[in-house]
Design a protein around this motif. Structure first.
Motif, PDB file in Angstrom:
ATOM      1  N   LEU A 203       0.839  -1.203   0.000  1.00 41.81           N
ATOM      2  CA  LEU A 203       0.000   0.000   0.000  1.00 41.81           C
ATOM      3  C   LEU A 203       0.877   1.257   0.000  1.00 41.81           C
ATOM      4  O   LEU A 203       0.589   2.233  -0.710  1.00 41.81           O
ATOM      5  CB  LEU A 203      -0.916   0.005   1.221  1.00 41.81           C
ATOM      6  N   ALA A 204       1.959   1.231   0.790  1.00 42.94           N
ATOM      7  CA  ALA A 204       2.870   2.373   0.841  1.00 42.94           C
ATOM      8  C   ALA A 204       3.535   2.615  -0.516  1.00 42.94           C
ATOM      9  O   ALA A 204       3.678   3.761  -0.957  1.00 42.94           O
ATOM     10  CB  ALA A 204       3.928   2.155   1.918  1.00 42.94           C
ATOM     11  N   GLU A 205       3.937   1.529  -1.187  1.00 42.43           N
ATOM     12  CA  GLU A 205       4.553   1.648  -2.511  1.00 42.43           C
ATOM     13  C   GLU A 205       3.544   2.183  -3.526  1.00 42.43           C
ATOM     14  O   GLU A 205       3.865   3.045  -4.341  1.00 42.43           O
ATOM     15  CB  GLU A 205       5.074   0.283  -2.974  1.00 42.43           C
ATOM     16  N   MET A 219      -6.482  -1.481  -1.967  1.00 39.96           N
ATOM     17  CA  MET A 219      -6.336  -2.740  -1.250  1.00 39.96           C
ATOM     18  C   MET A 219      -6.282  -3.982  -2.153  1.00 39.96           C
ATOM     19  O   MET A 219      -5.438  -4.863  -1.932  1.00 39.96           O
ATOM     20  CB  MET A 219      -7.452  -2.889  -0.219  1.00 39.96           C
ATOM     21  N   PRO A 220      -7.152  -4.122  -3.184  1.00 44.23           N
ATOM     22  CA  PRO A 220      -7.059  -5.328  -4.034  1.00 44.23           C
ATOM     23  C   PRO A 220      -5.675  -5.509  -4.661  1.00 44.23           C
ATOM     24  O   PRO A 220      -5.147  -6.628  -4.710  1.00 44.23           O
ATOM     25  CB  PRO A 220      -8.140  -5.099  -5.099  1.00 44.23           C
ATOM     26  N   SER A 221      -5.075  -4.411  -5.112  1.00 44.58           N
ATOM     27  CA  SER A 221      -3.735  -4.505  -5.696  1.00 44.58           C
ATOM     28  C   SER A 221      -2.713  -4.892  -4.638  1.00 44.58           C
ATOM     29  O   SER A 221      -1.795  -5.679  -4.896  1.00 44.58           O
ATOM     30  CB  SER A 221      -3.333  -3.161  -6.330  1.00 44.58           C
ATOM     31  N   ALA A 222      -2.852  -4.345  -3.430  1.00 40.34           N
ATOM     32  CA  ALA A 222      -1.922  -4.662  -2.344  1.00 40.34           C
ATOM     33  C   ALA A 222      -2.043  -6.125  -1.933  1.00 40.34           C
ATOM     34  O   ALA A 222      -1.033  -6.779  -1.629  1.00 40.34           O
ATOM     35  CB  ALA A 222      -2.188  -3.752  -1.152  1.00 40.34           C
ATOM     36  N   ALA A 264       0.234  -3.643  -8.403  1.00 35.66           N
ATOM     37  CA  ALA A 264       0.654  -4.820  -7.626  1.00 35.66           C
ATOM     38  C   ALA A 264       2.037  -5.287  -8.046  1.00 35.66           C
ATOM     39  O   ALA A 264       2.888  -5.607  -7.199  1.00 35.66           O
ATOM     40  CB  ALA A 264      -0.366  -5.946  -7.810  1.00 35.66           C
ATOM     41  N   ASN A 265       2.285  -5.315  -9.342  1.00 32.91           N
ATOM     42  CA  ASN A 265       3.563  -5.812  -9.843  1.00 32.91           C
ATOM     43  C   ASN A 265       4.712  -4.880  -9.472  1.00 32.91           C
ATOM     44  O   ASN A 265       5.817  -5.331  -9.154  1.00 32.91           O
ATOM     45  CB  ASN A 265       3.497  -5.980 -11.365  1.00 32.91           C
ATOM     46  N   ASP A 266       4.473  -3.569  -9.497  1.00 30.70           N
ATOM     47  CA  ASP A 266       5.509  -2.612  -9.097  1.00 30.70           C
ATOM     48  C   ASP A 266       5.877  -2.799  -7.627  1.00 30.70           C
ATOM     49  O   ASP A 266       7.057  -2.717  -7.245  1.00 30.70           O
ATOM     50  CB  ASP A 266       5.036  -1.180  -9.344  1.00 30.70           C
ATOM     51  N   ALA A 267       4.862  -3.040  -6.785  1.00 29.37           N
ATOM     52  CA  ALA A 267       5.118  -3.273  -5.363  1.00 29.37           C
ATOM     53  C   ALA A 267       5.895  -4.570  -5.165  1.00 29.37           C
ATOM     54  O   ALA A 267       6.840  -4.631  -4.371  1.00 29.37           O
ATOM     55  CB  ALA A 267       3.800  -3.313  -4.593  1.00 29.37           C
TER      56      ALA A 267
END
Length: 292
Positions: A203-205, A219-222, A264-267
């Protein structure tokens, strides 16, 4: 008497005109984008395919969402991809009859207004299994959850605070966006910490790239990022509710779903990179310390 001899047939490949070359390249690129679009549509309508994508992306974190979908669609068993030129430099030959895997390669250019733009062209790559090269050692590495948590927390640039209670229930960590702080619940087990901290750090990223951060929307991406990080490091992830993502994203255009998956992928990439760097530092430090 002159012996009989049958001359070899000579066939010549017609040289493409500039227009034919451009048309072929455009057709290849259009086919790639169509493959990406179809893959997203299938994933959004099938939870198993969505989770299968996350599993595959977890091992392909170097690649963008678009290229991961292209690789998975064309060669789902891929593990190590390189161009024919790179394989040749490594003294590896492409096996006869192998078909290239098409991915998209960005190219920066300056337009007529002097502004920098990015275009994408098809790049041909081959998996190690399509060559005579020896694949990398694929033995399963067992990671220590406690060491992973320590590396992940040490690498995080935001402030960390240990607490007894969190603003949310059923969690061991919470990202306080207002104060850019990671709250970590005391006396928590390492596996739960890894799952929850990886979600909160995701989430921070994600917040870094958002013009207006919204926890619920991100949230779904996290959750997807946390699931992939657990998959990458062998932490049980079956209870991470990634099924919520296709439900929350229902009705979005495929290009917007790609953006959600890219978050999501970047995180995944950033946190995974930080974990690797921290664990390498710990390893080097341990090697320098005298034996006791």
């Amino acid at each position: 008497m002159i012996m009989a001899y049958t001359a070899k047939q000579r066939t010549f490949r017609k040289r493409e005109t500039k227009e034919e070359f451009a048309a072929r390249k455009k057709a290849e690129k259009d086919a790639a984008y169509e493959m990406i679009d179809n893959s997203i549509t299938e994933m959004m309508n099938n939870t198993e395919k969505f989770i299968d994508y996350l599993d595959f992306q977890s091992s392909m974190d170097r690649y963008t969402v678009a290229n991961t979908l292209l690789i998975k669609s064309q060669y789902p068993q891929a593990t190590q991809l390189k161009s024919a030129d790179i394989w040749n430099e490594l003294n590896a030959k492409i096996n006869k009859g192998e078909k290239a895997i098409h991915i998209l390669e960005p190219t920066d250019y300056i337009d007529e207004n002097g502004e920098q733009r990015t275009s994408y062209n098809i790049k041909n790559v081959f998996d190690v299994s399509q060559t005579d090269a020896d694949p990398k050692d694929t033995h399963i590495v067992e990671y220590n959850p406690q060491a992973l948590v320590k590396a992940m927390v040490n690498a995080a640039s935001l402030k960390k605070v240990a607490v007894d209670e969190l603003p949310i229930t059923d969690s061991t960590a919470y990202y306080d966006a207002k104060n850019n702080t990671l709250l970590i619940k005391r006396k928590s087990d390492s596996v739960s910490l890894f799952k929850d901290i990886s979600r909160e750090l995701s989430l921070a990223e994600i917040a870094k790239g958002c013009d207006e951060y919204n926890r619920d929307e991100c949230m779904p991406s996290a959750l997807c990022a946390s699931y992939m990080l657990c998959q990458k490091y062998g932490i049980g992830n079956k209870n991470i509710n990634v099924e919520i993502a296709p439900k929350e994203w229902a009705g979005l255009e495929n290009k917007d779903i790609r953006t959600k998956l890219t978050m999501a992928n970047d995180a995944l990439y950033s946190i995974g990179r930080d974990i690797y760097i921290q664990m390498q530092k710990s390893k080097e430090k341990a090697e320098k310390e005298p034996a006791r």
